[in-house]
Scaffold this motif. Structure first.
Motif, short mmCIF file in Angstrom:
data_model
loop_
_atom_site.label_atom_id
_atom_site.label_comp_id
_atom_site.label_asym_id
_atom_site.label_seq_id
_atom_site.Cartn_x
_atom_site.Cartn_y
_atom_site.Cartn_z
N ALA A 111 42.23 47.12 15.21
CA ALA A 111 42.00 47.78 16.50
C ALA A 111 43.26 48.46 17.01
O ALA A 111 43.19 49.57 17.56
N ILE A 112 44.41 47.82 16.84
CA ILE A 112 45.66 48.43 17.31
C ILE A 112 45.92 49.71 16.53
O ILE A 112 46.32 50.73 17.11
N ALA A 113 45.70 49.67 15.22
CA ALA A 113 46.04 50.81 14.36
C ALA A 113 45.28 52.08 14.72
O ALA A 113 45.72 53.18 14.38
N LYS A 114 44.17 51.94 15.41
CA LYS A 114 43.39 53.13 15.77
C LYS A 114 43.31 53.32 17.29
O LYS A 114 42.51 54.13 17.78
N ALA A 115 44.15 52.60 18.04
CA ALA A 115 44.12 52.68 19.49
C ALA A 115 44.89 53.92 19.97
O ALA A 115 46.06 54.11 19.61
N THR A 116 44.26 54.74 20.76
CA THR A 116 44.90 55.92 21.33
C THR A 116 44.63 55.97 22.83
O THR A 116 43.62 55.44 23.31
N ASP A 117 45.55 56.61 23.55
CA ASP A 117 45.39 56.77 25.00
C ASP A 117 45.13 55.45 25.71
O ASP A 117 44.21 55.32 26.53
N ILE A 118 45.95 54.45 25.39
CA ILE A 118 45.86 53.16 26.07
C ILE A 118 46.60 53.26 27.39
O ILE A 118 47.83 53.43 27.42
N GLU A 119 45.89 53.16 28.50
CA GLU A 119 46.46 53.34 29.82
C GLU A 119 46.64 52.00 30.53
O GLU A 119 45.71 51.20 30.61
N GLY A 124 48.68 52.30 33.53
CA GLY A 124 48.99 52.79 34.86
C GLY A 124 50.43 52.60 35.27
O GLY A 124 50.96 53.35 36.09
N VAL A 125 51.11 51.59 34.71
CA VAL A 125 52.49 51.31 35.09
C VAL A 125 53.48 51.77 34.03
O VAL A 125 54.68 51.90 34.30
N ALA A 126 52.99 52.01 32.82
CA ALA A 126 53.82 52.45 31.70
C ALA A 126 53.23 53.74 31.14
O ALA A 126 52.10 54.11 31.51
N PRO A 127 53.95 54.43 30.26
CA PRO A 127 53.35 55.64 29.67
C PRO A 127 52.15 55.29 28.83
O PRO A 127 52.00 54.15 28.38
N PRO A 128 51.25 56.23 28.59
CA PRO A 128 50.11 55.95 27.69
C PRO A 128 50.62 55.58 26.30
O PRO A 128 51.62 56.13 25.82
N PHE A 129 49.94 54.64 25.66
CA PHE A 129 50.32 54.21 24.32
C PHE A 129 49.30 54.73 23.32
O PHE A 129 48.09 54.75 23.59
N ALA A 130 49.80 55.15 22.15
CA ALA A 130 48.92 55.62 21.09
C ALA A 130 49.48 55.19 19.75
O ALA A 130 50.69 55.29 19.51
N PHE A 131 48.60 54.70 18.88
CA PHE A 131 49.01 54.21 17.57
C PHE A 131 48.16 54.85 16.49
O PHE A 131 47.07 55.36 16.75
N SER A 132 48.67 54.81 15.28
CA SER A 132 47.91 55.28 14.12
C SER A 132 48.43 54.56 12.90
O SER A 132 49.41 53.80 12.98
N ALA A 133 47.82 54.84 11.76
CA ALA A 133 48.27 54.21 10.52
C ALA A 133 49.71 54.60 10.19
O ALA A 133 50.44 53.83 9.57
#
Length: 375
Positions: A326-334, A336-345
């Motif tokens: 799930a982490i490896a394909k998580a994008t635009d994780i918001e 609100g207090v930190a910048p958006p997080f995005a991960f990939s392979a």
């Protein structure tokens, strides 16, 4: 010294239907406890808040934290206990570069347990990406470049880096100076023995070099010592810092001498009127009323919240394998207090962005939104 300091949820492991088990280590004793203790509080508060609102599809989170006294060998033993005895499915919002790295062979390579959101880290962790390891903070090198960007935009032409002597600080300083020179300014450094409390000789060196801007690659107590000494000697040179210096303790130790200090931070200031920061303040008031609000607890809260948002995307059993996928394909994780997080392979570092903050009337104030260093 290892102790179970926080637990949210009921017994068993995530193989049971009612619980997800997570773990972390923090320096809760020794000289690094000033950062580890609030980080443990911030992450624990988030998971308590999550459980109070129903957990993850009814599953509660058990969050186990232990004191490693910032010692790599103790950390490795703690990791063995968390994985083998407590059956954790992930290490989340933990602390320390050297301490966490000591656990990689056992946790990542042998046990295949993911590590998410360590406070710290180095470029070698993510280039090339390492299986199971995911970061949620801009690297110190990225932070330094962003601070240099700010200084250059403010008109600095001759930047002096003041940094402690260990190799980790040296690398950050080198990156900052090279970035400054790439942007067309002069850059040099002054090296300080780590733990220095008397900054009079250091400030004398600063005066002799006559910079028009200073970048502090220093922990908060030393950043405050520098700010106090330049005020004492009447040196009026704008000071910038990277995120470890952007803490409330810097203001507490420097007092009025912190006014105008600029730094880059991993999160919005704790006094921000942003609704997500208000949510953090409300959670702290409810679950840790005796703990101070600061960047350390807020950054750990943000990492834990990002992890919670990723857990919510898992369809089916929550295991170390499904979490990693799930982490490896998580994008635009918001959060609100930190910048958006995005991960990939191919990219396991969720962000390189920071927010500029400046001390005004005794508080950090955000100057603009999250931004990445110039390329």
């Amino acid at each position: 010294m290892a102790a179970l300091t926080a637990a949210c949820g009921g017994g068993g492991s995530s193989d049971a239907d009612d619980q997800i088990t997570l773990g972390a280590w923090y320096p809760l004793s020794g000289p690094q406890a000033a950062s580890g203790t609030p980080q443990e509080v911030g992450a624990t508060v988030y998971f308590k808040q999550l459980n109070a609102t129903g957990g993850i599809d009814g599953q509660k989170v058990k969050f186990i934290t232990k004191d490693n006294a910032f010692d790599p060998q103790q950390t490795l033993q703690i990791a063995r206990d968390l994985v083998a005895r407590d059956k954790v499915d992930a290490i989340v919002a933990t602390n320390g570069t050297a301490t966490t790295e000591a656990t990689f062979p056992f946790v990542l390579d042998q046990s295949k347990v993911p590590i998410f959101g360590t406070y710290g880290g180095s470029a070698s962790w993510y280039d090339p990406p390492r299986d199971g390891l995911y970061g949620t903070q801009a690297l110190y090198e990225d932070q330094a470049e962003s601070a240099v960007d700010w200084a250059v935009e403010a008109g600095v032409k001759d930047l002096l880096v003041v940094r402690d002597d260990p190799d980790a600080f040296a690398n950050v300083s080198t990156v900052a100076m090279e970035h400054g020179k790439k942007l067309g300014i002069d850059a040099s450094e002054v090296v300080v023995k780590i733990g220095t409390t008397d900054y009079a000789p250091i400030v004398n060196q600063v005066k002799s070099k006559s910079p028009d801007g200073v970048l502090l690659i220093l922990p908060p107590q030393e950043a405050a010592a520098y700010l106090n000494e330049v005020a004492l000697q009447g040196v009026d040179v704008p000071a910038y810092g990277y995120s470890p210096a952007a803490t409330e303790s810097t203001i507490e130790l420097a007092g009025k001498n912190a006014e105008g200090f600029r730094a880059v931070a991993l999160t919005l200031p704790v006094n921000s009127d942003d609704p997500a920061v208000q949510e953090y303040r409300d959670a702290m008031k409810k679950y840790a009323p005796d703990s101070a609000l600061d960047f350390y607890s807020l950054s750990a809260y943000a990492s834990a919240k990002a992890f919670g948002e990723i857990l919510k995307t898992i369809d089916g059993d929550i295991t170390k394998e499904s979490i990693t996928a799930a982490i490896a394909k998580a994008t635009d994780i918001e959060t609100g207090v930190a910048p958006p997080f995005a991960f990939s392979a191919d990219d396991h570092l969720g962000t390189d962005a920071v927010v500029r903050v400046e001390v005004k009337d005794g508080k950090y104030v955000a100057e603009g939104g999250f931004q990445s260093p110039q390329q």
